[in-house]
Design an enzyme around this catalytic site. Structure first.
Site, mmCIF file in Angstrom:
data_model
loop_
_atom_site.group_PDB
_atom_site.id
_atom_site.type_symbol
_atom_site.label_atom_id
_atom_site.label_comp_id
_atom_site.label_asym_id
_atom_site.label_seq_id
_atom_site.Cartn_x
_atom_site.Cartn_y
_atom_site.Cartn_z
ATOM 1 N N HIS A 91 0.866 -1.174 0.000
ATOM 2 C CA HIS A 91 0.000 0.000 0.000
ATOM 3 C C HIS A 91 0.901 1.220 0.000
ATOM 4 C CE1 HIS A 91 -3.785 -2.092 0.567
ATOM 5 N NE2 HIS A 91 -3.316 -2.750 1.617
ATOM 6 N N CYS B 100 -0.381 2.539 -4.401
ATOM 7 C CA CYS B 100 -1.125 3.761 -4.671
ATOM 8 C C CYS B 100 -0.277 4.963 -4.310
ATOM 9 C CB CYS B 100 -2.417 3.789 -3.864
ATOM 10 S SG CYS B 100 -3.734 2.821 -4.616
#
Length: 514
Positions: free
Chosen positions: A340, A383
């Site tokens: 992430h 991301c």
């Protein structure tokens, strides 16, 4: 009001000075040789000294600071352009009309930037009877000029050096000679100050719309640092004579990094799937890690996979690889991180952010001499923006509430250390999410592996392959037809990265029994 303007202007100069290292000040000094009186320039000790001289000669003032923007652009300090109110693209746009660094000076600086330590040793050996010992390629250029061995109209010594040390460098000199020959028939000459004459006798002429780009002519060395961090010759647009058009086409055969050593290199894959707090499990990421392992093993790299590492463990891991002596016999280094993320950073298993720039800075030439002048490739699947609603079976590698964000946005180009030989492949542009199928893996990693398998056997270089990856991912869409993704590469590579064609068929064909 005028006092405020003057204060802001001088504050800009001070901020730039504070962010320049000694090597960059030396480069600025060298590029100004044809603009400033040589005697005064020799006494320069800091960037502020250079700024004072430029202001004294009226090249730099509150109303027009473009000369400084041009100089920072040419020495690859693009992050400092913002302090002057410029962007890299804006400087490129203004160079044809406002650029002042002479073609000759650009050629010498470009040569110095592309002379490796090994080439320098050979050059010093060849010239040892003419020159005292020096410590850098830039100093070599300065000494050649001081001895009168090189001038704007006589570059024979440079040609002989290039032929003996690295024939690829000869193209930079040839490009300069070709452009110099073609300029007199087409130039629009601007007034030149007396102080624009250097000890070499080189007079700088500006051509407006009819001047060509040395950068495009010498694309064998810096084909497109503009896709990240362009540096190099003057941005000009010249209708070349027939013979020079052929030379321009031939120059596109950029030199490649050495890839014929006993070992290709190491590939680290840091795969964070599970997290300690509120961040969701990254289902499908193990498929990505497996694909990366198969493809990079096929390309000849020794792959090491690390799963579910905390921020501290990631830093310790990188430090251990930074000091690994085995890099000396390897051609390159690859690091893939699956996690992430937020703008300019990725999460450790403990949900603490690690800056991408910090990750990469472990492997600069200074921190990791064993990898100096070798390509260092980083691929980040994470991301770079806010959480979005996650459709099934598509998930976003985004953060969730109650997890602290990075204090400010960091673009991929700013994440790369301002040193040569880095490539950063980002799954998505800054501020946006990237997508991962919970069974088939991430769009970006799957496209990357697929294009490597397809295009390496065709002899394509890594930047061409990443362009194909961009095309692939940009065409993908979630099952509802509402989610899109755009990857983004950034780099400071000086040559093409071309992996040798493996003897074995690609992993996908091996699995099919071909």
């Amino acid at each position: 009001m005028d006092d405020d303007s003057s204060w802001r202007f001088r504050k800009q100069l001070l901020l730039v000075d504070e962010n320049l290292m000694a090597e960059e000040v030396a480069a600025l000094k060298f590029l100004c040789t044809d603009l400033l009186p040589f005697g005064r320039l020799e006494n320069v000790k800091s960037a502020l000294d250079i700024f004072q001289l430029l202001m004294a000669e009226d090249y730099l003032n509150e109303e027009d600071n473009f000369i400084l923007a041009e100089l920072l652009y040419r020495i690859n300090c693009h992050s400092l352009l913002r302090k002057l109110g410029y962007s890299k693209e804006k400087v490129q746009e203004c160079l044809p009309e406002k650029g002042r660094v002479s073609l000759y000076r650009q050629m010498l600086y470009e040569l110095s930037e592309n002379i490796t330590s090994e080439m320098l040793k050979e050059a010093v050996f060849l010239l040892q009877k003419r020159l005292p010992k020096q410590q850098s390629a830039l100093e070599l250029m300065i000494l050649l000029e001081k001895q009168g061995l090189v001038t704007d109209s006589n570059v024979q010594v440079l040609e002989e050096l290039c032929v003996n040390v690295s024939p690829d460098l000869l193209e930079i000199v040839n490009c300069y000679k070709q452009a110099k020959v073609s300029l007199p028939q087409q130039e629009n000459t601007l007034p030149i100050k007396e102080s624009s004459l250097s000890h070499t006798g080189d007079v700088r002429v500006l051509a407006n719309s009819q001047v060509t780009s040395f950068q495009s002519l010498s694309s064998n060395i810096n084909d497109n640092k503009a896709a990240n961090l362009t540096q190099g010759f003057s941005e000009m647009h010249l209708e070349l004579p027939g013979g020079l058009n052929n030379a321009k086409n031939e120059s596109k055969s950029m030199t490649s990094y050495k890839m014929d050593g006993p070992h290709r290199g190491f590939c680290l894959v840091i795969n964070n799937v599970e997290f300690d707090g509120s961040l969701p499990e990254r289902k499908g990421s193990c498929k990505d890690a497996g694909e990366l392992e198969r493809v990079f093993t096929w390309l000849g790299l020794d792959v090491r996979i690390y799963k579910n590492k905390t921020s501290r463990e990631i830093k310790e891991l990188l430090e251990s690889w930074q000091h690994f002596p085995g890099h000396k016999d390897r051609d390159c280094f690859v690091c893939c991180i699956l996690s992430h993320g937020e703008s300019g950073a990725i999460y450790g298993k403990d949900e603490v952010l690690v800056s991408i720039r910090t990750i990469m800075s472990h492997f600069t030439a200074k921190q990791c001499p064993q990898l100096a002048e070798k390509p260092k490739l980083f691929f980040i699947q994470a991301c770079q923006g806010k959480e979005i609603q996650q459709p099934v079976p598509i998930e976003a590698d985004a953060h969730v509430p109650n997890v602290p964000s990075t204090p400010q946005s960091v673009s991929p180009s700013e994440s790369i250390p301002e040193e040569a030989d880095f490539l950063l492949g980002m799954a998505t542009v800054d501020g946006f999410v990237s997508f991962r199928h919970i069974q088939q893996g991430a769009w970006y990693i799957q496209a990357l592996c697929s294009k490597l398998e397809l295009l390496v056997p065709r002899g394509e270089d890594i930047l061409s392959i990443l362009t194909e990856v961009n095309e692939d991912v940009s065409r993908r869409v979630d099952r509802l037809g509402t989610k899109k993704q755009m990857p983004q590469p950034a780099y400071t590579l000086r040559r093409k990265v071309i992996f040798p064609i493996p003897k074995e068929p690609p992993p996908s064909q091996q699995h099919r029994g071909f």
